[in-house]
Design a protein around this motif. Structure first.
Motif, PDB file in Angstrom:
ATOM      1  N   PRO A  34       3.053   1.322   8.534  1.00 49.34           N
ATOM      2  CA  PRO A  34       2.871   2.171   7.348  1.00 49.34           C
ATOM      3  C   PRO A  34       3.760   1.726   6.194  1.00 49.34           C
ATOM      4  CG  PRO A  34       4.084   3.334   9.058  1.00 49.34           C
ATOM      5  CD  PRO A  34       3.688   2.012   9.631  1.00 49.34           C
ATOM      6  N   VAL A  35       3.235   1.827   4.987  1.00 54.15           N
ATOM      7  CA  VAL A  35       3.974   1.494   3.770  1.00 54.15           C
ATOM      8  C   VAL A  35       3.981   2.736   2.882  1.00 54.15           C
ATOM      9  CG1 VAL A  35       3.972   0.077   1.682  1.00 54.15           C
ATOM     10  CG2 VAL A  35       3.362  -0.941   3.867  1.00 54.15           C
ATOM     11  N   GLU A  95       2.755   7.569  -1.971  1.00 50.82           N
ATOM     12  CA  GLU A  95       1.495   7.445  -1.247  1.00 50.82           C
ATOM     13  C   GLU A  95       1.797   6.659   0.024  1.00 50.82           C
ATOM     14  OE1 GLU A  95      -1.922   8.290  -0.233  1.00 50.82           O
ATOM     15  OE2 GLU A  95      -1.751   8.663  -2.370  1.00 50.82           O
ATOM     16  N   MET A  96       0.950   6.769   1.046  1.00 50.67           N
ATOM     17  CA  MET A  96       1.143   6.009   2.273  1.00 50.67           C
ATOM     18  C   MET A  96      -0.126   5.220   2.588  1.00 50.67           C
ATOM     19  SD  MET A  96       2.227   7.109   6.112  1.00 50.67           S
ATOM     20  CE  MET A  96       0.621   7.512   6.733  1.00 50.67           C
ATOM     21  N   HIS A 101      -1.029  -6.324   8.492  1.00 46.17           N
ATOM     22  CA  HIS A 101      -0.597  -7.718   8.417  1.00 46.17           C
ATOM     23  C   HIS A 101       0.820  -7.776   7.865  1.00 46.17           C
ATOM     24  CE1 HIS A 101      -1.140  -7.525   4.033  1.00 46.17           C
ATOM     25  NE2 HIS A 101      -2.297  -6.931   4.282  1.00 46.17           N
ATOM     26  N   PRO A 102       1.533  -8.894   8.063  1.00 43.21           N
ATOM     27  CA  PRO A 102       2.852  -9.043   7.445  1.00 43.21           C
ATOM     28  C   PRO A 102       2.695  -9.049   5.923  1.00 43.21           C
ATOM     29  CG  PRO A 102       2.374 -10.904   8.901  1.00 43.21           C
ATOM     30  CD  PRO A 102       1.152 -10.054   8.857  1.00 43.21           C
ATOM     31  N   VAL A 103       3.710  -8.572   5.232  1.00 42.26           N
ATOM     32  CA  VAL A 103       3.677  -8.507   3.764  1.00 42.26           C
ATOM     33  C   VAL A 103       4.718  -9.466   3.203  1.00 42.26           C
ATOM     34  CG1 VAL A 103       4.071  -7.040   1.760  1.00 42.26           C
ATOM     35  CG2 VAL A 103       2.905  -6.117   3.773  1.00 42.26           C
ATOM     36  N   VAL A 147       5.991  -1.641  -8.663  1.00 44.78           N
ATOM     37  CA  VAL A 147       5.622  -1.086  -7.367  1.00 44.78           C
ATOM     38  C   VAL A 147       6.921  -0.758  -6.641  1.00 44.78           C
ATOM     39  CG1 VAL A 147       4.413  -1.479  -5.188  1.00 44.78           C
ATOM     40  CG2 VAL A 147       3.517  -2.460  -7.324  1.00 44.78           C
ATOM     41  N   ASN A 148       7.103   0.525  -6.336  1.00 41.63           N
ATOM     42  CA  ASN A 148       8.283   0.997  -5.616  1.00 41.63           C
ATOM     43  C   ASN A 148       7.921   1.105  -4.141  1.00 41.63           C
ATOM     44  OD1 ASN A 148       9.901   1.616  -8.096  1.00 41.63           O
ATOM     45  ND2 ASN A 148       8.140   2.963  -8.418  1.00 41.63           N
ATOM     46  N   LEU A 149       8.521   0.257  -3.305  1.00 42.80           N
ATOM     47  CA  LEU A 149       8.282   0.287  -1.874  1.00 42.80           C
ATOM     48  C   LEU A 149       9.442   1.032  -1.217  1.00 42.80           C
ATOM     49  CD1 LEU A 149       7.062  -3.383  -1.298  1.00 42.80           C
ATOM     50  CD2 LEU A 149       5.667  -1.309  -1.567  1.00 42.80           C
TER      51      LEU A 149
END
Length: 152
Positions: A34-35, A95-96, A101-103, A147-149
């Motif tokens: 999950p991101v 948001e989730m 896959h690898p990022v 983009v805030n991860l």
């Protein structure tokens, strides 16, 4: 003779792993899972009724081999492109999305609708490497997309 062959195989395997991982100094890819994220759209020269951008385009996370998971996308619908300074915009902090896959990169190709005023602006065009949670800004000729991860 057998030890020599095993030693060569081990050396070849080590070299292959080093090449696949991008070398010892390369940033490690975020693992699948999950991101949690949010996206900020910035257009400093926006000068319409509310001074807020009307973004369209696409933002995504990318694997080393090019596989993509979309985080946000919206078509250009001209005068009906909605105002959106931040996503998600409904009072939620993030948001989730599940990424299978690898990022290694976050990418954005985002325009900003200026129908009837002048030519559309370019907020973001490109990709930046991801090294874990943090803020990643992709720029364009007329603005930027951040983009805030929060968890990746």
């Amino acid at each position: 003779m057998h030890f020599k062959t095993v030693g060569r195989l081990a050396a070849v395997a080590s070299a292959a792993l080093l090449l696949l991982s991008g070398g010892a100094g390369a940033a490690q890819a975020a693992a699948p899972g999950p991101v949690l994220y949010s996206i900020d759209f910035s257009n400093p020269q926006e000068r319409d009724d509310n001074d807020l951008p009307e973004p369209y385009g696409r933002v995504w996370l990318q694997a080393p081999w090019g596989q993509q998971t979309a985080l946000w996308e919206h078509p250009d619908v001209g005068i009906n492109t909605p105002t959106l300074p931040r996503y998600p915009d409904a009072g939620r902090p993030y948001e989730m999305r599940f990424v299978d896959h690898p990022v290694t990169e976050v990418c954005a190709f985002v325009g900003e609708d200026d129908t009837g005023i002048n030519v559309d602006d370019e907020l973001a065009a490109g990709c930046v490497p991801v090294q874990g949670p943090g803020s990643y800004t992709i720029t364009g000729a007329d603005g930027s997309v951040t983009v805030n991860l929060y968890d990746v």
